[in-house]
Write an enzyme that holds these catalytic residues in place. Structure first.
Site, PDB file in Angstrom:
ATOM      1  N   HIS A   1       0.921  -1.134   0.000  1.00  0.00           N
ATOM      2  CA  HIS A   1       0.000   0.000   0.000  1.00  0.00           C
ATOM      3  C   HIS A   1       0.958   1.179   0.000  1.00  0.00           C
ATOM      4  O   HIS A   1       1.364   1.652   1.076  1.00  0.00           O
ATOM      5  CB  HIS A   1      -0.837   0.041   1.279  1.00  0.00           C
ATOM      6  CG  HIS A   1      -1.984  -0.921   1.315  1.00  0.00           C
ATOM      7  ND1 HIS A   1      -3.040  -0.860   0.430  1.00  0.00           N
ATOM      8  CD2 HIS A   1      -2.256  -1.958   2.151  1.00  0.00           C
ATOM      9  CE1 HIS A   1      -3.923  -1.816   0.716  1.00  0.00           C
ATOM     10  NE2 HIS A   1      -3.463  -2.501   1.745  1.00  0.00           N
TER      11      HIS A   1
ATOM     12  N   LYS B   1      -6.745  -0.742  -5.142  1.00  0.00           N
ATOM     13  CA  LYS B   1      -8.223  -0.763  -5.142  1.00  0.00           C
ATOM     14  C   LYS B   1      -8.804   0.443  -5.872  1.00  0.00           C
ATOM     15  O   LYS B   1      -9.585   1.220  -5.311  1.00  0.00           O
ATOM     16  CB  LYS B   1      -8.787  -0.823  -3.721  1.00  0.00           C
ATOM     17  CG  LYS B   1      -8.351  -2.054  -2.934  1.00  0.00           C
ATOM     18  CD  LYS B   1      -9.037  -2.112  -1.582  1.00  0.00           C
ATOM     19  CE  LYS B   1      -8.626  -3.297  -0.757  1.00  0.00           C
ATOM     20  NZ  LYS B   1      -7.255  -3.207  -0.202  1.00  0.00           N
TER      21      LYS B   1
HETATM   22  P1  5BU Z   1      -3.486  -8.573   7.596  1.00  0.00           P
HETATM   23  O1  5BU Z   1      -2.490  -7.874   8.449  1.00  0.00           O
HETATM   24  O2  5BU Z   1      -3.008  -9.992   7.198  1.00  0.00           O
HETATM   25  O3  5BU Z   1      -4.871  -8.586   8.153  1.00  0.00           O
HETATM   26  O4  5BU Z   1      -3.489  -7.687   6.254  1.00  0.00           O
HETATM   27  C1  5BU Z   1      -4.341  -7.933   5.188  1.00  0.00           C
HETATM   28  C2  5BU Z   1      -4.009  -7.039   4.016  1.00  0.00           C
HETATM   29  O5  5BU Z   1      -4.863  -7.366   2.922  1.00  0.00           O
HETATM   30  C3  5BU Z   1      -4.201  -5.547   4.241  1.00  0.00           C
HETATM   31  O6  5BU Z   1      -3.207  -4.876   3.485  1.00  0.00           O
HETATM   32  C4  5BU Z   1      -5.550  -5.225   3.657  1.00  0.00           C
HETATM   33  O7  5BU Z   1      -5.625  -3.920   3.126  1.00  0.00           O
HETATM   34  C5  5BU Z   1      -5.664  -6.239   2.549  1.00  0.00           C
HETATM   35  N1  5BU Z   1      -7.027  -6.700   2.275  1.00  0.00           N
HETATM   36  C6  5BU Z   1      -7.798  -7.374   3.200  1.00  0.00           C
HETATM   37  O8  5BU Z   1      -7.375  -7.605   4.329  1.00  0.00           O
HETATM   38  N2  5BU Z   1      -9.061  -7.812   2.878  1.00  0.00           N
HETATM   39  C7  5BU Z   1      -9.586  -7.606   1.658  1.00  0.00           C
HETATM   40  O9  5BU Z   1     -10.716  -8.044   1.368  1.00  0.00           O
HETATM   41  C8  5BU Z   1      -8.791  -6.899   0.713  1.00  0.00           C
HETATM   42  C9  5BU Z   1      -7.533  -6.472   1.046  1.00  0.00           C
HETATM   43 BR1  5BU Z   1      -9.458  -6.612  -0.950  1.00  0.00          BR
END
Ligand code: 5BU
Length: 357
Positions: A63, A98
């Protein structure tokens, strides 16, 4: 009975998208279906993570807009440095941007502004809320970029060949103007090379985004597979991991329809289960919301902010997704490198069990 796509080994998946075809081969070479979600706020931490966890992953998800000191320079900035690490360790970069605006705006967001993701991210993603034109607009921007890139590479080789310092008698009849221009061009190229060298050699404070990252300096290229193709790819957001999201079944189906009509650019989906339903669907599915129990303890299956987690075994084994996306499960661990390897192993075990079931 013919084998389902879920049971087809990655190397036999028939994707027509060059990046998907490459990614399947990369997954087999690295025995990995792991994507690291490197959600950190400093460029240095991001580059260090990419360098230390690079050997375990096939995709690094960014990001860029949460990195407070993101350096936008196309040649030497954070994206360019990530791209060098991607070539060093063999992974693709996925900017989780996104996109969700009208075609004209997303083109600018993709190619301009501080992100310029088209320059360094092999993959990005989009919502289809604004309609199918978001996909064709991004596809057009990506192919315009690719054409320009091909042209730049060609120009570089052409102008690099004749050396004004060593112009022979044969060149004497040449227009003075031409030679002057060529010399000026070479001087400019030299100056830019000098400035890049200066940047990486001069002293900078440790927290400067441009201070050299010691582990990132060697000019190494991952040798088990060729470098990724110059193509760019898109994932459509068909399903989200967050509780109460509004992406219902009809929405996911509409995503799949749009993907089928844009196979040259759309590689697949961000989703919680495979979206391959028709016999010739060969889309890749990448899935966020993944965590393993840590040690003896079962980790909570949510983060208290709407995120919902599933294990690699469930996502890959039961939901037939291809790539698990893990962020805090790895970067929040005491030893992220060891933890990334644990996720890689678990993800790969779930895949091998699935194809041999
Ligand atoms: P986590 O720390 O494993 O929870 O991070 C998940 C990443 O995936 C985070 O960068 C979110 O912005 C991204 N993400 C998500 O969690 N769920 C979704 O549905 C989408 C993106 Br699309």
């Amino acid at each position: 009975m013919s084998r389902s796509i879920a049971q087809t080994p990655y190397e036999e998946r028939q994707s027509t998208h060059p990046l998907s075809a490459y990614l399947y081969r990369l997954m087999v070479v690295k025995e990995s279906n792991l994507c690291l979600s490197a959600d950190v706020s400093s460029a240095r931490t991001l580059l260090r993570l990419a360098n230390s966890i690079g050997p375990s992953i096939v995709v690094l998800k960014t990001h860029y807009d949460i990195v407070s000191d993101w350096d936008s320079d196309v040649e030497t900035g954070t994206g360019a440095q990530l791209a060098a690490l991607a070539a060093k360790h063999g992974f693709l970069i996925f900017e989780d941007r996104k996109f969700s605006d009208i075609g004209s705006t997303v083109q600018k967001q993709y190619t301009d502004g501080p992100g310029k993701a088209v320059e360094w991210a092999h993959i990005t993603n989009a919502h289809i809320l604004p309609g199918a034109a978001i996909v064709s607009a991004l596809a057009d921007a990506a192919s315009a970029w690719r054409e320009k890139k091909k042209y730049e590479v060609k120009t570089d080789i052409t102008v690099g060949t004749p050396r004004p310092e060593s112009l022979s008698e044969d060149d004497e009849g040449k227009d003075d103007e031409d030679i002057k221009n060529l010399k000026a061009l070479q001087a400019r190229r030299k100056a830019s090379i000098v400035s890049i060298t200066t940047v990486s050699q001069s002293y900078e404070p440790a927290n400067s985004p441009r201070a050299p990252i010691p582990e990132c300096e060697e000019d190494v290229i991952f040798s088990k597979i060729e470098e990724a193709p110059l193509d760019r790819g898109l994932l459509l957001l068909a399903q989200m991991s967050s509780a109460g999201n509004l992406l219902d079944e009809a929405y996911a189906k509409a995503c799949v329809e749009i993907a089928r009509n844009n196979k040259d650019f759309v590689m697949g989906f961000i989703a919680q289960e495979t979206q391959n339903t028709a016999a010739d669907d060969q889309f890749i599915t990448m899935t966020p919301g993944c965590q393993l129990p840590s040690g003896e303890e079962q980790r909570a299956n949510s983060d208290g902010l709407g995120q919902q987690y599933n294990t690699p075994k469930k996502l890959i084994g039961e939901k037939s997704v291809d790539i698990i996306i893990v962020g805090r499960g790895i970067i929040g661990a005491a030893d992220p490198v060891t933890e990334a390897e644990r996720y890689r192993r678990k993800g790969w075990e779930a895949y091998t069990a699935r194809i041999s079931a």
